[in-house]
Design a protein around this motif. Structure first.
Motif, PDB file in Angstrom:
ATOM      1  N   LEU A 452      -5.510 -40.781  -2.162  1.00 59.94           N
ATOM      2  CA  LEU A 452      -4.074 -40.789  -1.694  1.00 59.94           C
ATOM      3  C   LEU A 452      -4.235 -41.097  -0.131  1.00 59.94           C
ATOM      4  CD1 LEU A 452      -0.956 -39.205  -3.406  1.00 59.94           C
ATOM      5  CD2 LEU A 452      -1.477 -41.452  -3.669  1.00 59.94           C
ATOM      6  N   LYS A 453      -3.526 -41.938   0.920  1.00 58.24           N
ATOM      7  CA  LYS A 453      -3.675 -41.570   2.189  1.00 58.24           C
ATOM      8  C   LYS A 453      -2.644 -41.680   2.727  1.00 58.24           C
ATOM      9  CE  LYS A 453      -8.432 -43.255   3.075  1.00 58.24           C
ATOM     10  NZ  LYS A 453      -8.859 -42.262   3.291  1.00 58.24           N
ATOM     11  N   ILE A 454      -2.411 -40.756   3.789  1.00 55.40           N
ATOM     12  CA  ILE A 454      -1.031 -40.690   4.532  1.00 55.40           C
ATOM     13  C   ILE A 454      -1.024 -41.753   5.786  1.00 55.40           C
ATOM     14  CG2 ILE A 454       1.524 -40.193   5.197  1.00 55.40           C
ATOM     15  CD1 ILE A 454       0.984 -37.511   3.206  1.00 55.40           C
ATOM     16  N   TRP A 455      -0.884 -42.877   5.637  1.00 57.50           N
ATOM     17  CA  TRP A 455      -0.525 -43.475   6.812  1.00 57.50           C
ATOM     18  C   TRP A 455       0.749 -43.607   7.776  1.00 57.50           C
ATOM     19  CZ3 TRP A 455      -5.219 -47.544   7.316  1.00 57.50           C
ATOM     20  CH2 TRP A 455      -5.996 -47.198   5.813  1.00 57.50           C
ATOM     21  N   THR A 456       0.081 -43.663   9.354  1.00 55.19           N
ATOM     22  CA  THR A 456       1.477 -43.203  10.123  1.00 55.19           C
ATOM     23  C   THR A 456       1.372 -44.446  10.372  1.00 55.19           C
ATOM     24  OG1 THR A 456      -0.223 -42.239  11.992  1.00 55.19           O
ATOM     25  CG2 THR A 456       1.117 -40.839  10.383  1.00 55.19           C
ATOM     26  N   ILE A 457       2.661 -45.170  11.476  1.00 53.91           N
ATOM     27  CA  ILE A 457       2.410 -46.359  12.142  1.00 53.91           C
ATOM     28  C   ILE A 457       3.748 -46.052  13.835  1.00 53.91           C
ATOM     29  CG2 ILE A 457       3.984 -48.685  11.789  1.00 53.91           C
ATOM     30  CD1 ILE A 457       4.289 -48.239   9.155  1.00 53.91           C
ATOM     31  N   ASN A 458       2.014 -46.260  14.432  1.00 54.44           N
ATOM     32  CA  ASN A 458       3.297 -46.401  15.672  1.00 54.44           C
ATOM     33  C   ASN A 458       4.152 -47.587  16.320  1.00 54.44           C
ATOM     34  OD1 ASN A 458       0.863 -48.735  16.626  1.00 54.44           O
ATOM     35  ND2 ASN A 458      -0.178 -46.613  17.479  1.00 54.44           N
ATOM     36  N   GLU A 459       4.007 -47.184  17.260  1.00 54.57           N
ATOM     37  CA  GLU A 459       5.445 -48.318  18.177  1.00 54.57           C
ATOM     38  C   GLU A 459       4.329 -49.771  18.620  1.00 54.57           C
ATOM     39  OE1 GLU A 459       6.968 -47.334  21.310  1.00 54.57           O
ATOM     40  OE2 GLU A 459       8.245 -45.559  21.060  1.00 54.57           O
ATOM     41  N   LEU A 496      -1.079 -37.620 -15.990  1.00 53.59           N
ATOM     42  CA  LEU A 496      -0.235 -36.527 -15.100  1.00 53.59           C
ATOM     43  C   LEU A 496       0.153 -37.199 -13.757  1.00 53.59           C
ATOM     44  CD1 LEU A 496      -3.271 -33.801 -14.504  1.00 53.59           C
ATOM     45  CD2 LEU A 496      -1.244 -34.158 -16.020  1.00 53.59           C
ATOM     46  N   ALA A 497       1.302 -36.643 -13.617  1.00 55.83           N
ATOM     47  CA  ALA A 497       2.468 -37.095 -12.027  1.00 55.83           C
ATOM     48  C   ALA A 497       2.601 -36.270 -11.478  1.00 55.83           C
ATOM     49  CB  ALA A 497       3.502 -37.693 -12.681  1.00 55.83           C
ATOM     50  N   LYS A 498       2.217 -36.356 -10.738  1.00 54.94           N
ATOM     51  CA  LYS A 498       2.669 -35.139  -9.239  1.00 54.94           C
ATOM     52  C   LYS A 498       2.892 -35.376  -8.252  1.00 54.94           C
ATOM     53  CE  LYS A 498      -2.587 -33.799 -10.403  1.00 54.94           C
ATOM     54  NZ  LYS A 498      -4.552 -33.512  -9.771  1.00 54.94           N
ATOM     55  N   LEU A 499       3.633 -34.349  -7.857  1.00 55.10           N
ATOM     56  CA  LEU A 499       4.376 -34.275  -6.624  1.00 55.10           C
ATOM     57  C   LEU A 499       3.518 -34.093  -5.502  1.00 55.10           C
ATOM     58  CD1 LEU A 499       7.396 -34.935  -6.187  1.00 55.10           C
ATOM     59  CD2 LEU A 499       8.441 -32.887  -5.956  1.00 55.10           C
ATOM     60  N   TRP A 500       3.772 -34.132  -4.024  1.00 53.73           N
ATOM     61  CA  TRP A 500       3.221 -33.904  -2.507  1.00 53.73           C
ATOM     62  C   TRP A 500       4.273 -33.957  -1.087  1.00 53.73           C
ATOM     63  CZ3 TRP A 500      -2.017 -33.675  -4.025  1.00 53.73           C
ATOM     64  CH2 TRP A 500      -2.765 -34.105  -5.161  1.00 53.73           C
ATOM     65  N   LYS A 501       3.708 -32.582  -0.598  1.00 49.16           N
ATOM     66  CA  LYS A 501       4.606 -33.001   0.515  1.00 49.16           C
ATOM     67  C   LYS A 501       4.230 -34.057   1.266  1.00 49.16           C
ATOM     68  CE  LYS A 501       5.742 -27.789   0.513  1.00 49.16           C
ATOM     69  NZ  LYS A 501       5.633 -26.832   1.681  1.00 49.16           N
ATOM     70  N   VAL A 502       4.922 -34.126   2.264  1.00 45.39           N
ATOM     71  CA  VAL A 502       4.651 -35.943   3.041  1.00 45.39           C
ATOM     72  C   VAL A 502       4.110 -35.436   4.985  1.00 45.39           C
ATOM     73  CG1 VAL A 502       5.444 -37.414   4.484  1.00 45.39           C
ATOM     74  CG2 VAL A 502       6.625 -37.386   2.352  1.00 45.39           C
ATOM     75  N   SER A 503       4.653 -34.075   4.829  1.00 45.58           N
ATOM     76  CA  SER A 503       4.327 -33.454   6.526  1.00 45.58           C
ATOM     77  C   SER A 503       3.004 -32.676   6.281  1.00 45.58           C
ATOM     78  CB  SER A 503       4.966 -32.092   6.535  1.00 45.58           C
ATOM     79  OG  SER A 503       4.885 -31.610   5.145  1.00 45.58           O
ATOM     80  N   ASP A 504       1.878 -32.230   4.518  1.00 43.75           N
ATOM     81  CA  ASP A 504       0.899 -31.771   4.936  1.00 43.75           C
ATOM     82  C   ASP A 504      -0.274 -32.699   3.555  1.00 43.75           C
ATOM     83  OD1 ASP A 504       2.318 -30.226   2.826  1.00 43.75           O
ATOM     84  OD2 ASP A 504       1.312 -28.579   4.392  1.00 43.75           O
ATOM     85  N   GLY A 505       0.256 -33.195   2.793  1.00 44.82           N
ATOM     86  CA  GLY A 505      -0.660 -33.736   2.400  1.00 44.82           C
ATOM     87  C   GLY A 505      -0.211 -33.007   0.834  1.00 44.82           C
TER      88      GLY A 505
END
Length: 786
Positions: A452-459, A496-505
């Motif tokens: 899983l990759k969490i991508w941030t979007i800037n202005e 399996l299904a898993k639950l993750w935190k957005v803040s730290d993955g």
């Protein structure tokens, strides 16, 4: 304190009805244009679909009952369409007022017909076959006038001379043959092309324009009769179609001809996917249509001018039909004839004005919901697998087999969609992507590389990977962000299904229970509940607090591919590989509606904001639109109940007034067998009841007798009603001729249903009669002893 306003009671959905379908209307081949009206005629398997250019909708179709169409032609006067099929049949159709096949005949060719052309008078039709023969048909007298042999291989195109009885043809030997219809002989062979000739056009009575896949356009002087072209124009691409521009439209390309200058303009369409305009006298390109991302690398296979309008159509290799304005050759509208397998879809734009459709291709299609016009977005280099839309409804993200994700934006005024940024980082196919629900701050992608990759979007809309997590041991099929943007749920082929935190993955918990891979995960919009659907055919609801399974919904017989929440989380809609769409009520754990949505796997499912419309897409290339008709159904149910109560009251009034004739007629009309039985019972108590019954049944229509006979079958199953049943049956048999009984639908099955119960009643009556005789005998003996 002011009293709080009472909350409106939540209304559950009970029924969705199909309101429209977007089906394929062009699967390949040629597209013809009607000469007097704005219609396209497209080959779609065994049908010809007639499409209105303005609305983009299929208005009529010509069905050939499973026999695939190989070629078609429209007469210059628009009075008829002629089609050829794989079974070597030619069919003549009327289509202006109503679609009707007026004539069918054998083509006499040994192999299917691949090219056709009408003469300018619409009386002669030439057909070119795969067997190398050309036949000319008299459409008025309905017979074959000529049979020309000698062309090797497939006859790719045929064309009549506009002014005399001469036919031109091109076959696999790259030569153009000239046939004289008066003498029925081959008079000339034009041999300049070195590859297949794809089109033949006459600019006037003296000039023939030919083009082919040898990257040249040849101009022939047919009057002087030379075997060599007087002009060869190199166009540097394989040409599939040419359009000769009328003199009055030359100004559309900012072209001005000198006073004494002769010549004409030629538009070429070919493999490079650009339309170019050439001047015949000097062979120069005078205009090239602007670069259009939707056409680059697609290539054109056909092009036609729409008569009486300032438009033309061009058909691409990927089944797209471009409608262009001759002023600058700008694409005004693009229609997609065939979508292939639909993998995913989402609504886009303010008020859901557009729909994003992901098919089994590298291109994303954005359709206008009102006009069916389409934008084809080409940024990915491999098949696109998933899309998701941000809350602002103007930005969306896509993922692909090219290991990338793309961020897109649609302009609110022009509806033009552009790619803002491409995010690379995954090492395998990116099969799932999702957007955050509140501010446009991040997106999440899941890949076959099991991360899983969490991508941030800037202005400035730049993408940066914030966290990368090794999430599962197999492919990740689905990911979703919670409504508060704090949690991420993922579902994988590892069951399996898993639950993750957005803040730290970091992982929060794991949901175990499915027996096969998980296809879809969804958060409830109201409760702390996660829904998962799996290849084991079940849907499970999980508690986010302790990760236990709260409910299991079973109803699909195969994989459940997609599930969504509706009605503020109180209901769900699911679709599966069986093509079924199911509506669930969570509280009762029951399916309240099942519809056959698609003939093949239903991969895609989404709803509008108010849940008033659901859209589904499947592997059958069909997009189905379902409208919530709960209110209409409830109104109909209330009206039906009120109507039933009134009818019952009216029947009771008729019985009380002893108006048996009207009462029985009313019961038959309403298809109420037990009400009719009560009428018959009341009637039997009357002294002349049997006579009245015979008299009444003799004047009934045959359809009313058929309905009453069905009642008799129902009554006869119960011994308490057998007397009334056989009284009516006797009256029916006495007042109906045997030949009339044969006209009753399923009369044989009705008789078969009556026989076993009638025999049982007869045996019972015989037994009662014997017992009565024994009682009488015993009584007589007692009297004799006295």
């Amino acid at each position: 304190k002011p009293k709080a306003k009472p909350q409106a009671k939540l209304q559950l959905r009970t029924k969705y009805d199909l309101i429209k379908k977007w089906e394929p209307f062009f699967t390949g081949g040629r597209v013809e244009v009607s000469n007097s009206e704005n219609y396209l005629l497209c080959v779609c398997g065994d049908k010809i679909k007639i499409v209105n250019v303005d609305s983009g909708l299929v208005e009529k179709e010509l069905s050939h009952d499973g026999d695939d169409v190989t070629c078609l032609a429209v007469s210059p006067d628009d009075s008829m369409i002629v089609t050829s099929t794989k079974s070597l049949l030619l069919k003549q159709w009327e289509w202006k007022m109503e679609v009707k096949c007026v004539r069918t005949w054998r083509a006499i060719h040994m192999f299917p017909v691949v090219s056709m052309d009408f003469d300018p008078t619409s009386t002669l039709l030439a057909t070119g076959g795969s067997d190398g023969t050309i036949k000319v048909w008299d459409m008025i007298r309905q017979y074959c006038t000529h049979n020309f042999r000698g062309s090797p291989g497939i006859v790719n195109c045929v064309a009549f001379h506009p002014n005399n009885l001469t036919l031109y043809s091109a076959a696999d030997d790259y030569n153009i043959r000239v046939w004289d219809l008066n003498s029925s002989k081959l008079v000339k062979v034009l041999n300049s092309h070195v590859s297949s000739v794809t089109c033949l056009k006459f600019s006037n009575v003296d000039c023939l324009v030919s083009a082919g896949r040898d990257n040249v356009v040849c101009l022939w002087n047919v009057k002087e009769g030379g075997n060599e072209p007087y002009k060869v124009i190199p166009v540097f691409e394989s040409v599939e179609a040419v359009i000769l521009v009328p003199k009055e439209l030359e100004k559309c390309f900012n072209f001005e001809r000198k006073e004494n200058e002769t010549g004409f303009l030629i538009i070429t369409a070919g493999s490079k996917g650009q339309l170019r305009v050439w001047e015949s006298s000097n062979g120069k390109c005078v205009f090239t249509n602007p670069d259009n991302d939707s056409n680059v690398a697609s290539g054109y296979i056909h092009a036609k001018l729409i008569p009486d309008t300032n438009k033309m159509v061009a058909v691409t290799f990927d089944h797209c039909i471009d409608c262009l304005d001759m002023n600058g050759l700008v694409v005004n509208k693009q229609m997609v004839g065939y979508n292939d397998e639909i993998v995913d879809l989402k609504l886009l734009g303010k008020n859901d004005s557009h729909i994003i459709v992901v098919t089994n291709s590298p291109h994303i299609k954005v359709f206008n919901m009102k006009t069916s016009a389409c934008q084809v977005l080409k940024k990915h280099s491999d098949t696109v697998l998933c899309v998701d839309v941000f809350k602002n409804r103007t930005h969306f993200v896509s993922s692909s087999k090219d290991n990338t994700v793309c961020l897109w934006r649609m302009e609110e005024n022009t509806y033009a969609v552009t790619c803002l940024v491409v995010g690379a980082g995954h090492t395998h196919d990116v099969g799932a992507v999702t957007c955050c629900n509140n501010k446009m701050e991040f997106l999440v992608s899941g890949s076959q590389d099991q991360t899983l990759k969490i991508w941030t979007i800037n202005e400035t809309f730049q993408l940066r990977v914030k966290h990368t997590v090794m999430a599962h041991s197999k492919n990740i099929n689905s990911i979703v962000v919670s409504p508060n943007d704090k949690l991420i749920a993922s579902g994988s082929q590892d069951k399996l299904a898993k639950l993750w935190k957005v803040s730290d993955g970091s992982v929060v918990g794991t949901f175990k229970g499915h027996k096969r891979g998980i296809w879809c995960v969804q958060f409830s919009p109201m409760d702390q509940v996660l829904a998962t659907s799996s290849a084991d055919g079940s849907i499970k609801l999980w508690s986010l607090s302790d990760f236990t399974c709260l409910k299991t919904l079973e109803g699909h017989d195969c994989s459940v591919l997609k599930v969504i929440f509706i009605a503020k989380g109180t209901q769900m809609v699911s679709c599966g590989s069986d093509g079924l769409l199911k509506l669930w009520t969570i509280k009762l754990s029951e399916c309240i509606q099942t519809v056959e949505a698609h003939d093949e796997k239903a991969w895609a499912l989404c709803s509008d904001v108010e849940d008033t419309m659901i859209i589904s897409g499947g592997a059958d290339s069909i997009i189905s639109f379902w409208k919530d008709v709960t209110d209409e159904q409830r109104r109909e149910d209330i009206e039906a109940k009120q109507k039933t109560m009134l009818h019952h009251q009216e029947l009771q009034n008729l019985l009380q007034e002893k108006k048996y004739e009207k009462a029985l007629h009313f019961a038959i009309k309403l298809s109420q067998p037990f009400t009719a039985l009560n009428v018959i019972k009341e009637l039997m108590w009357e002294t002349d009841g049997y006579d009245f019954l015979n008299k009444y049944l003799s004047i009934l229509r045959l359809d009313q007798k058929s309905e009453l006979l069905k009642f008799v079958v129902s009554w006869n199953t119960n011994s308490r009603n057998c007397h009334e049943a056989h009284a009516v049956l006797k009256a029916l048999l006495s007042n109906t001729a045997p030949e009339d009984f044969e006209q009753i639908e399923n009369y044989q099955s009705v008789i078969e249903s009556l026989l076993p119960y009638t025999e049982r009643h007869f045996h019972r009556m015989n037994k009662i009669s014997q017992q009565a005789t024994f009682v009488d005998y015993t009584w007589q003996l007692i009297k004799m002893k006295e």
